[in-house]
Design a protein around this motif. Sequence first.
Motif, PDB file in Angstrom:
ATOM      1  N   ILE A  35       0.859  -1.190   0.000  1.00  0.00           N
ATOM      2  CA  ILE A  35       0.000   0.000   0.000  1.00  0.00           C
ATOM      3  C   ILE A  35       0.896   1.242   0.000  1.00  0.00           C
ATOM      4  O   ILE A  35       1.890   1.297   0.725  1.00  0.00           O
ATOM      5  CB  ILE A  35      -0.932   0.028   1.235  1.00  0.00           C
ATOM      6  N   TRP A  36       0.531   2.222  -0.838  1.00  0.00           N
ATOM      7  CA  TRP A  36       1.308   3.451  -0.949  1.00  0.00           C
ATOM      8  C   TRP A  36       0.418   4.654  -0.683  1.00  0.00           C
ATOM      9  O   TRP A  36      -0.775   4.610  -0.920  1.00  0.00           O
ATOM     10  CB  TRP A  36       1.887   3.606  -2.359  1.00  0.00           C
ATOM     11  N   CYS A  37       1.032   5.745  -0.236  1.00  0.00           N
ATOM     12  CA  CYS A  37       0.373   7.049  -0.121  1.00  0.00           C
ATOM     13  C   CYS A  37       0.973   7.940  -1.193  1.00  0.00           C
ATOM     14  O   CYS A  37       2.189   7.917  -1.415  1.00  0.00           O
ATOM     15  CB  CYS A  37       0.654   7.690   1.235  1.00  0.00           C
ATOM     16  N   TYR A  38       0.114   8.726  -1.842  1.00  0.00           N
ATOM     17  CA  TYR A  38       0.625   9.708  -2.782  1.00  0.00           C
ATOM     18  C   TYR A  38       1.316  10.785  -1.961  1.00  0.00           C
ATOM     19  O   TYR A  38       0.772  11.276  -0.976  1.00  0.00           O
ATOM     20  CB  TYR A  38      -0.512  10.288  -3.633  1.00  0.00           C
ATOM     21  N   GLU A  97       0.123  -0.343  10.856  1.00  0.00           N
ATOM     22  CA  GLU A  97       0.041  -1.638  11.544  1.00  0.00           C
ATOM     23  C   GLU A  97      -0.790  -2.657  10.773  1.00  0.00           C
ATOM     24  O   GLU A  97      -0.417  -3.813  10.643  1.00  0.00           O
ATOM     25  CB  GLU A  97      -0.549  -1.433  12.954  1.00  0.00           C
ATOM     26  N   ALA A  98      -1.913  -2.234  10.216  1.00  0.00           N
ATOM     27  CA  ALA A  98      -2.779  -3.154   9.469  1.00  0.00           C
ATOM     28  C   ALA A  98      -2.080  -3.667   8.210  1.00  0.00           C
ATOM     29  O   ALA A  98      -2.180  -4.847   7.872  1.00  0.00           O
ATOM     30  CB  ALA A  98      -4.093  -2.469   9.103  1.00  0.00           C
ATOM     31  N   SER A  99      -1.351  -2.782   7.524  1.00  0.00           N
ATOM     32  CA  SER A  99      -0.635  -3.194   6.313  1.00  0.00           C
ATOM     33  C   SER A  99       0.462  -4.185   6.642  1.00  0.00           C
ATOM     34  O   SER A  99       0.663  -5.173   5.931  1.00  0.00           O
ATOM     35  CB  SER A  99      -0.027  -1.975   5.619  1.00  0.00           C
ATOM     36  N   ILE A 100       1.179  -3.928   7.707  1.00  0.00           N
ATOM     37  CA  ILE A 100       2.256  -4.838   8.115  1.00  0.00           C
ATOM     38  C   ILE A 100       1.680  -6.202   8.477  1.00  0.00           C
ATOM     39  O   ILE A 100       2.211  -7.242   8.068  1.00  0.00           O
ATOM     40  CB  ILE A 100       3.053  -4.233   9.295  1.00  0.00           C
ATOM     41  N   GLU A 101       0.577  -6.214   9.225  1.00  0.00           N
ATOM     42  CA  GLU A 101      -0.045  -7.486   9.603  1.00  0.00           C
ATOM     43  C   GLU A 101      -0.537  -8.251   8.377  1.00  0.00           C
ATOM     44  O   GLU A 101      -0.364  -9.465   8.291  1.00  0.00           O
ATOM     45  CB  GLU A 101      -1.210  -7.238  10.568  1.00  0.00           C
ATOM     46  N   LYS A 102      -1.129  -7.547   7.403  1.00  0.00           N
ATOM     47  CA  LYS A 102      -1.594  -8.211   6.181  1.00  0.00           C
ATOM     48  C   LYS A 102      -0.420  -8.802   5.410  1.00  0.00           C
ATOM     49  O   LYS A 102      -0.467  -9.948   4.961  1.00  0.00           O
ATOM     50  CB  LYS A 102      -2.367  -7.245   5.292  1.00  0.00           C
ATOM     51  N   LEU A 103       0.640  -8.044   5.269  1.00  0.00           N
ATOM     52  CA  LEU A 103       1.828  -8.520   4.565  1.00  0.00           C
ATOM     53  C   LEU A 103       2.419  -9.741   5.272  1.00  0.00           C
ATOM     54  O   LEU A 103       2.740 -10.747   4.642  1.00  0.00           O
ATOM     55  CB  LEU A 103       2.859  -7.397   4.459  1.00  0.00           C
ATOM     56  N   GLN A 104       2.539  -9.678   6.594  1.00  0.00           N
ATOM     57  CA  GLN A 104       3.071 -10.813   7.344  1.00  0.00           C
ATOM     58  C   GLN A 104       2.156 -12.028   7.231  1.00  0.00           C
ATOM     59  O   GLN A 104       2.627 -13.159   7.105  1.00  0.00           O
ATOM     60  CB  GLN A 104       3.266 -10.424   8.817  1.00  0.00           C
ATOM     61  N   SER A 105       0.848 -11.810   7.256  1.00  0.00           N
ATOM     62  CA  SER A 105      -0.105 -12.906   7.102  1.00  0.00           C
ATOM     63  C   SER A 105       0.030 -13.556   5.731  1.00  0.00           C
ATOM     64  O   SER A 105       0.035 -14.785   5.608  1.00  0.00           O
ATOM     65  CB  SER A 105      -1.529 -12.380   7.301  1.00  0.00           C
ATOM     66  N   ASP A 106       0.154 -12.731   4.683  1.00  0.00           N
ATOM     67  CA  ASP A 106       0.337 -13.267   3.327  1.00  0.00           C
ATOM     68  C   ASP A 106       1.622 -14.076   3.227  1.00  0.00           C
ATOM     69  O   ASP A 106       1.648 -15.144   2.613  1.00  0.00           O
ATOM     70  CB  ASP A 106       0.348 -12.137   2.295  1.00  0.00           C
ATOM     71  N   ILE A 107       2.687 -13.576   3.829  1.00  0.00           N
ATOM     72  CA  ILE A 107       3.968 -14.293   3.806  1.00  0.00           C
ATOM     73  C   ILE A 107       3.855 -15.615   4.546  1.00  0.00           C
ATOM     74  O   ILE A 107       4.326 -16.653   4.061  1.00  0.00           O
ATOM     75  CB  ILE A 107       5.089 -13.413   4.407  1.00  0.00           C
ATOM     76  N   ARG A 108       3.210 -15.621   5.713  1.00  0.00           N
ATOM     77  CA  ARG A 108       3.033 -16.873   6.469  1.00  0.00           C
ATOM     78  C   ARG A 108       2.227 -17.889   5.675  1.00  0.00           C
ATOM     79  O   ARG A 108       2.546 -19.081   5.657  1.00  0.00           O
ATOM     80  CB  ARG A 108       2.359 -16.586   7.813  1.00  0.00           C
ATOM     81  N   GLN A 109       1.181 -17.418   4.986  1.00  0.00           N
ATOM     82  CA  GLN A 109       0.358 -18.320   4.178  1.00  0.00           C
ATOM     83  C   GLN A 109       1.173 -18.928   3.037  1.00  0.00           C
ATOM     84  O   GLN A 109       1.096 -20.125   2.788  1.00  0.00           O
ATOM     85  CB  GLN A 109      -0.857 -17.585   3.623  1.00  0.00           C
ATOM     86  N   LEU A 110       1.956 -18.107   2.353  1.00  0.00           N
ATOM     87  CA  LEU A 110       2.791 -18.613   1.261  1.00  0.00           C
ATOM     88  C   LEU A 110       3.831 -19.608   1.770  1.00  0.00           C
ATOM     89  O   LEU A 110       4.086 -20.642   1.147  1.00  0.00           O
ATOM     90  CB  LEU A 110       3.490 -17.462   0.543  1.00  0.00           C
TER      91      LEU A 110
END
Length: 173
Positions: A35-38, A97-110
């Motif tokens: 996720i990015w911010c302009y 925090e939400a973005s980090i948790e989502k990224l970590q969750s995706d990595i754990r799933q993979l």
Amino acid sequence: MEEQQEFKLETFELQTGHYLSLQHALSAAMTRCVIWCYAGTEDKYDVLQLFNFAKDFDQEHPIKDRSFYMVSAEGAIGVSPGVEYLTKWMFLPDMDEASIEKLQSDIRQLEAEEQARKEAEEKARREAEEKAKQAAAAAPATAVFHAKFCPLCGTPYKSENANFCVNCGAPRK
């Protein structure tokens, strides 16, 4: 011919870190951020939103002269007029925090999927070895001598009198 030019261009971009389109820069950045911010605003973009933006932006504002896009180690995307230190950062990583948790969750799933795949392959390999051993042990000695295929690798024997497998070198029992 155009595919070769595209491949050379992409290879050049990966080697130098200088991207000639926002879409190519996004391809590199999305391995580091989701996720990015302009820059200077609170506008947030996920990968799909930023891809759609980049596609339109590249058509409306093609890169000119010596300019190029850059991607930081964190995944920020910027445009440079030709030298890195003058880069104007356009999209900054939004690592709340939400973005980090989502990224970590995706990595754990993979990682879990990869581990399950490796375990399934190992199990299949052990089962195949066990079946081959059981088949070799169950067959009468005379039948093994007249077998047409090597029980270890499955290669056909070259002749009825062959004593070794030509592929793996296993003795014919």
